[in-house]
Structures are given as structure tokens and as C-alpha cells.
Motif scaffolding. Structure first.
Motif, PDB file in Angstrom:
ATOM      1  N   SER A  31       0.836  -1.202   0.000  1.00  0.00           N
ATOM      2  CA  SER A  31       0.000   0.000   0.000  1.00  0.00           C
ATOM      3  C   SER A  31       0.868   1.248   0.000  1.00  0.00           C
ATOM      4  O   SER A  31       0.826   2.058   0.934  1.00  0.00           O
ATOM      5  CB  SER A  31      -0.931  -0.025   1.224  1.00  0.00           C
ATOM      6  OG  SER A  31      -1.667   1.158   1.295  1.00  0.00           O
ATOM      7  N   VAL A  32       1.684   1.384  -1.011  1.00  0.00           N
ATOM      8  CA  VAL A  32       2.546   2.566  -1.166  1.00  0.00           C
ATOM      9  C   VAL A  32       2.401   3.053  -2.614  1.00  0.00           C
ATOM     10  O   VAL A  32       1.941   2.314  -3.487  1.00  0.00           O
ATOM     11  CB  VAL A  32       4.027   2.244  -0.851  1.00  0.00           C
ATOM     12  CG1 VAL A  32       4.217   1.878   0.606  1.00  0.00           C
ATOM     13  CG2 VAL A  32       4.565   1.147  -1.723  1.00  0.00           C
ATOM     14  N   PRO A  33       2.813   4.287  -2.896  1.00  0.00           N
ATOM     15  CA  PRO A  33       2.737   4.770  -4.279  1.00  0.00           C
ATOM     16  C   PRO A  33       3.510   3.840  -5.228  1.00  0.00           C
ATOM     17  O   PRO A  33       4.472   3.178  -4.814  1.00  0.00           O
ATOM     18  CB  PRO A  33       3.396   6.156  -4.196  1.00  0.00           C
ATOM     19  CG  PRO A  33       3.180   6.576  -2.773  1.00  0.00           C
ATOM     20  CD  PRO A  33       3.270   5.319  -1.964  1.00  0.00           C
ATOM     21  N   TYR A  34       3.095   3.822  -6.491  1.00  0.00           N
ATOM     22  CA  TYR A  34       3.566   2.800  -7.442  1.00  0.00           C
ATOM     23  C   TYR A  34       5.091   2.647  -7.499  1.00  0.00           C
ATOM     24  O   TYR A  34       5.619   1.547  -7.277  1.00  0.00           O
ATOM     25  CB  TYR A  34       3.002   3.118  -8.833  1.00  0.00           C
ATOM     26  CG  TYR A  34       3.505   2.198  -9.911  1.00  0.00           C
ATOM     27  CD1 TYR A  34       3.197   0.842  -9.886  1.00  0.00           C
ATOM     28  CD2 TYR A  34       4.298   2.682 -10.947  1.00  0.00           C
ATOM     29  CE1 TYR A  34       3.666  -0.009 -10.875  1.00  0.00           C
ATOM     30  CE2 TYR A  34       4.755   1.839 -11.942  1.00  0.00           C
ATOM     31  CZ  TYR A  34       4.446   0.496 -11.896  1.00  0.00           C
ATOM     32  OH  TYR A  34       4.911  -0.345 -12.865  1.00  0.00           O
ATOM     33  N   ALA A  36       7.488   3.694  -5.534  1.00  0.00           N
ATOM     34  CA  ALA A  36       8.028   3.270  -4.233  1.00  0.00           C
ATOM     35  C   ALA A  36       7.674   1.808  -3.969  1.00  0.00           C
ATOM     36  O   ALA A  36       8.467   1.051  -3.397  1.00  0.00           O
ATOM     37  CB  ALA A  36       7.470   4.157  -3.129  1.00  0.00           C
ATOM     38  N   LEU A  56      -2.877  -2.907  -3.961  1.00  0.00           N
ATOM     39  CA  LEU A  56      -3.926  -1.919  -4.231  1.00  0.00           C
ATOM     40  C   LEU A  56      -3.307  -0.710  -4.934  1.00  0.00           C
ATOM     41  O   LEU A  56      -3.862   0.378  -4.978  1.00  0.00           O
ATOM     42  CB  LEU A  56      -4.660  -1.526  -2.948  1.00  0.00           C
ATOM     43  CG  LEU A  56      -3.863  -1.109  -1.713  1.00  0.00           C
ATOM     44  CD1 LEU A  56      -3.463   0.320  -1.786  1.00  0.00           C
ATOM     45  CD2 LEU A  56      -4.704  -1.364  -0.478  1.00  0.00           C
ATOM     46  N   VAL A  57      -2.126  -0.964  -5.494  1.00  0.00           N
ATOM     47  CA  VAL A  57      -1.322   0.095  -6.094  1.00  0.00           C
ATOM     48  C   VAL A  57      -1.918   0.540  -7.440  1.00  0.00           C
ATOM     49  O   VAL A  57      -2.290  -0.284  -8.271  1.00  0.00           O
ATOM     50  CB  VAL A  57       0.119  -0.429  -6.308  1.00  0.00           C
ATOM     51  CG1 VAL A  57       0.951   0.573  -7.071  1.00  0.00           C
ATOM     52  CG2 VAL A  57       0.757  -0.750  -4.962  1.00  0.00           C
ATOM     53  N   VAL A  58      -1.969   1.859  -7.622  1.00  0.00           N
ATOM     54  CA  VAL A  58      -2.445   2.425  -8.885  1.00  0.00           C
ATOM     55  C   VAL A  58      -1.349   3.313  -9.478  1.00  0.00           C
ATOM     56  O   VAL A  58      -1.017   4.354  -8.896  1.00  0.00           O
ATOM     57  CB  VAL A  58      -3.722   3.268  -8.678  1.00  0.00           C
ATOM     58  CG1 VAL A  58      -4.179   3.871 -10.009  1.00  0.00           C
ATOM     59  CG2 VAL A  58      -4.832   2.445  -8.049  1.00  0.00           C
ATOM     60  N   MET A  60      -0.299   6.172 -11.446  1.00  0.00           N
ATOM     61  CA  MET A  60      -0.971   7.325 -12.071  1.00  0.00           C
ATOM     62  C   MET A  60      -0.147   8.585 -11.871  1.00  0.00           C
ATOM     63  O   MET A  60       0.704   8.641 -10.991  1.00  0.00           O
ATOM     64  CB  MET A  60      -2.392   7.505 -11.510  1.00  0.00           C
ATOM     65  CG  MET A  60      -2.490   7.743 -10.039  1.00  0.00           C
ATOM     66  SD  MET A  60      -4.233   7.868  -9.546  1.00  0.00           S
ATOM     67  CE  MET A  60      -4.044   8.121  -7.796  1.00  0.00           C
ATOM     68  N   TYR A  93      -9.064  -3.484  -3.675  1.00  0.00           N
ATOM     69  CA  TYR A  93      -9.215  -2.239  -2.877  1.00  0.00           C
ATOM     70  C   TYR A  93      -8.808  -0.955  -3.602  1.00  0.00           C
ATOM     71  O   TYR A  93      -8.672   0.085  -2.956  1.00  0.00           O
ATOM     72  CB  TYR A  93      -8.426  -2.333  -1.549  1.00  0.00           C
ATOM     73  CG  TYR A  93      -8.693  -3.598  -0.772  1.00  0.00           C
ATOM     74  CD1 TYR A  93      -9.990  -3.970  -0.446  1.00  0.00           C
ATOM     75  CD2 TYR A  93      -7.648  -4.431  -0.381  1.00  0.00           C
ATOM     76  CE1 TYR A  93     -10.245  -5.141   0.254  1.00  0.00           C
ATOM     77  CE2 TYR A  93      -7.886  -5.603   0.309  1.00  0.00           C
ATOM     78  CZ  TYR A  93      -9.184  -5.950   0.621  1.00  0.00           C
ATOM     79  OH  TYR A  93      -9.428  -7.115   1.306  1.00  0.00           O
ATOM     80  N   HIS A  94      -8.620  -0.996  -4.906  1.00  0.00           N
ATOM     81  CA  HIS A  94      -8.149   0.199  -5.617  1.00  0.00           C
ATOM     82  C   HIS A  94      -9.168   1.337  -5.584  1.00  0.00           C
ATOM     83  O   HIS A  94      -8.782   2.498  -5.714  1.00  0.00           O
ATOM     84  CB  HIS A  94      -7.862  -0.129  -7.085  1.00  0.00           C
ATOM     85  CG  HIS A  94      -6.881  -1.233  -7.267  1.00  0.00           C
ATOM     86  ND1 HIS A  94      -7.226  -2.549  -7.119  1.00  0.00           N
ATOM     87  CD2 HIS A  94      -5.562  -1.206  -7.555  1.00  0.00           C
ATOM     88  CE1 HIS A  94      -6.158  -3.294  -7.327  1.00  0.00           C
ATOM     89  NE2 HIS A  94      -5.139  -2.504  -7.582  1.00  0.00           N
ATOM     90  N   LEU A  96     -11.425   2.038  -3.169  1.00  0.00           N
ATOM     91  CA  LEU A  96     -11.975   2.264  -1.831  1.00  0.00           C
ATOM     92  C   LEU A  96     -11.145   3.358  -1.163  1.00  0.00           C
ATOM     93  O   LEU A  96      -9.938   3.194  -0.996  1.00  0.00           O
ATOM     94  CB  LEU A  96     -11.875   0.952  -1.049  1.00  0.00           C
ATOM     95  CG  LEU A  96     -12.880   0.666   0.048  1.00  0.00           C
ATOM     96  CD1 LEU A  96     -14.308   0.843  -0.421  1.00  0.00           C
ATOM     97  CD2 LEU A  96     -12.663  -0.757   0.564  1.00  0.00           C
ATOM     98  N   SER A  97     -11.787   4.450  -0.779  1.00  0.00           N
ATOM     99  CA  SER A  97     -11.044   5.570  -0.178  1.00  0.00           C
ATOM    100  C   SER A  97     -10.574   5.226   1.234  1.00  0.00           C
ATOM    101  O   SER A  97     -11.336   4.692   2.039  1.00  0.00           O
ATOM    102  CB  SER A  97     -11.959   6.796  -0.126  1.00  0.00           C
ATOM    103  OG  SER A  97     -11.506   7.683   0.854  1.00  0.00           O
ATOM    104  N   TYR A  98      -9.325   5.586   1.526  1.00  0.00           N
ATOM    105  CA  TYR A  98      -8.793   5.321   2.877  1.00  0.00           C
ATOM    106  C   TYR A  98      -9.591   6.092   3.912  1.00  0.00           C
ATOM    107  O   TYR A  98      -9.740   5.662   5.049  1.00  0.00           O
ATOM    108  CB  TYR A  98      -7.305   5.674   2.950  1.00  0.00           C
ATOM    109  CG  TYR A  98      -7.007   7.136   3.201  1.00  0.00           C
ATOM    110  CD1 TYR A  98      -6.739   7.592   4.489  1.00  0.00           C
ATOM    111  CD2 TYR A  98      -6.999   8.066   2.164  1.00  0.00           C
ATOM    112  CE1 TYR A  98      -6.481   8.933   4.737  1.00  0.00           C
ATOM    113  CE2 TYR A  98      -6.741   9.392   2.400  1.00  0.00           C
ATOM    114  CZ  TYR A  98      -6.484   9.832   3.683  1.00  0.00           C
ATOM    115  OH  TYR A  98      -6.236  11.158   3.908  1.00  0.00           O
TER     116      TYR A  98
END
Ligand SMILES: NC(=O)c1ccc[n+]([C@@H]2O[C@H](COP(=O)([O-])OP(=O)(O)OC[C@H]3O[C@@H](n4cnc5c(N)ncnc54)[C@H](OP(=O)(O)O)[C@@H]3O)[C@@H](O)[C@H]2O)c1
Length: 173
Positions: A31-34, A36, A56-58, A60, A93-94, A96-98
Motif C-alpha cells: 500500500s505505497v505509491p507505485y 516506491a 492496491l497500487v495504482v 498514475m 481495494y483500488h 476504496l477511499s482510505y
């Protein structure tokens, strides 16, 4: 650390290194930016073996608007699977807002599309997802379908901005 027991999901918080946590885990969530995330996975590769890895990485970027920037494999989940041959990668989970997940009393009322090439691993993640109040897991098929749900995230963010909304999710009816 969370365990699925007869009484439901039981959780405990401990501090440790990423490597040690992964060594002890059955299910690992990336669950970190792509970019990273790719570096992190590279570091964790020696200890990622039999675990289920949830991405759940996107990938973008933001110019005027948010834009999906998939790797040559087609989506982040396939890139991660290519980095981790033999590991059970599951995409979820992509959309779903934290912020919604943080509020345990909230009726989220959203669907979570779950993709994997390993059906047993997918079932484990669907069972875990059922533990989240008011969220419905849906089988999205093989990992290559992750492209669809990953690409929805920047679209949802842009739509929220355009319409003065926030934390949009997805519900199939
Ligand atoms: N935010 C959402 O609602 C949401 C929803 C669905 C999917 N996602 C996806 O989930 C991923 C994480 O999103 P996010 O909003 O949580 O991102 P974020 O807040 O920017 O980063 C999450 C964590 O990643 C770690 N991190 C960030 N940059 C790093 C780097 N260069 N090297 C190592 N670790 C780094 C940080 O951990 P430390 O604090 O330990 O430094 C940070 O707390 C993204 O791929 C995003 O597309 C997000």
C-alpha cells in the motif's frame, strides 16, 4: 498483525521491520505509491515466498487531471506478479477511499473487485474483505483484469473533482 479466527478478524499492532513482518505474514498488503512500491517489492523479494501479496497500487500521474500510467505489462498487478514469480498476487481495494476505511462506523456500501490468477488466494482475500463492514467482495477474474479496476481510480478522483464530490467508490447494481 491480523488473524482470521472463528470469532472473526482479530488484530494486534506490533512494530518491526518490513522484512521481518513479511517473513511472519501469510498475507502482505502493498500500500505505497507505485514507484516506491516497486522498490519496496525489490527489497522484499528474498522473503516473499508463500505469502499472498495484495496490491492496491495504482500507477498514475497528475497533469491537469489524474491519468492512469500502466507499465508495459498492462497493469501494476501484472508487473508485481512478474517481479514475484510463484508468489500469489491478488489485486484489490483500488477504488476504496482510505478516508472511508478509517471510519469504522461508516456504512461504506461499496464493492471491492478482486482479481488473481490463483483462485485459492482470491478466496482468502474475498473472505478477509467480508470482514469489512458494508463492503461486498466481487470476483473480478484473472490478474490481467486488474487493469480495469486500477484505471477506474484516477477516473473516480477526476469525477469527484469535476462534480464537487469526494471519496467516490464503485457499486455494481
Ligand atoms: N489513498 C487512498 O484512498 C487509496 C485508495 C486506493 C488505492 N490507493 C493506492 O494505495 C497506494 C498508497 O496510497 P496512499 O494514498 O496511501 O499513498 P501515500 O499516503 O502517499 O503513501 C502511503 C505510504 O507509503 C509509504 N511511502 C510513500 N512514498 C514512499 C517511498 N518513496 N518509499 C517508501 N515508502 C514510501 C509511506 O510510508 P511511511 O509513512 O512509512 O513513510 C506512506 O505512509 C497508492 O498506490 C494508491 O494508488 C490509495
Amino acid at each position: 498483525m491480523c488473524q482470521l479466527t472463528d470469532r472473526g478478524l482479530e488484530c494486534r499492532i506490533d512494530g518491526t521491520s518490513n522484512k521481518e513482518a513479511v517473513e511472519k505474514a501469510d498475507v502482505v498488503v502493498i500500500s505505497v505509491p507505485y514507484e516506491a512500491g516497486l522498490e519496496l517489492i525489490e527489497c522484499l523479494r528474498p522473503v516473499l515466498k508463500n505469502q499472498i501479496v495484495i496490491s492496491l497500487v495504482v500507477p498514475m500521474k497528475k497533469n491537469k487531471w489524474f491519468e492512469y500510467t500502466p507499465p508495459e505489462e498492462g497493469c501494476a498487478a501484472l508487473r508485481i506478479q512478474r517481479m514475484l514469480p510463484g508468489v500469489k498476487v491478488v489485486s484489490a481495494y483500488h477504488n476504496l477511499s482510505y478516508r472511508k476505511l478509517c471510519n469504522l462506523d461508516l456504512e461504506i456500501d461499496a464493492d471491492v473487485v478482486i482479481c488473481s490468477d490463483d483462485n485459492d488466494a482470491k478466496q482468502v482475500v474475498m473472505d478477509l474483505t467480508r470482514e469489512i463492514h458494508s463492503v461486498r467482495p466481487l470476483d473480478g477474474g484473472p490478474l490481467k483484469e486488474s487493469r480495469m479496476i486500477e484505471s477506474l481510480t484516477p477516473f473516480l478522483i477526476n469525477m469527484a473533482i469535476r462534480n464537487g464530490l469526494s471519496d467516490l467508490g464503485v457499486k455494481f447494481v
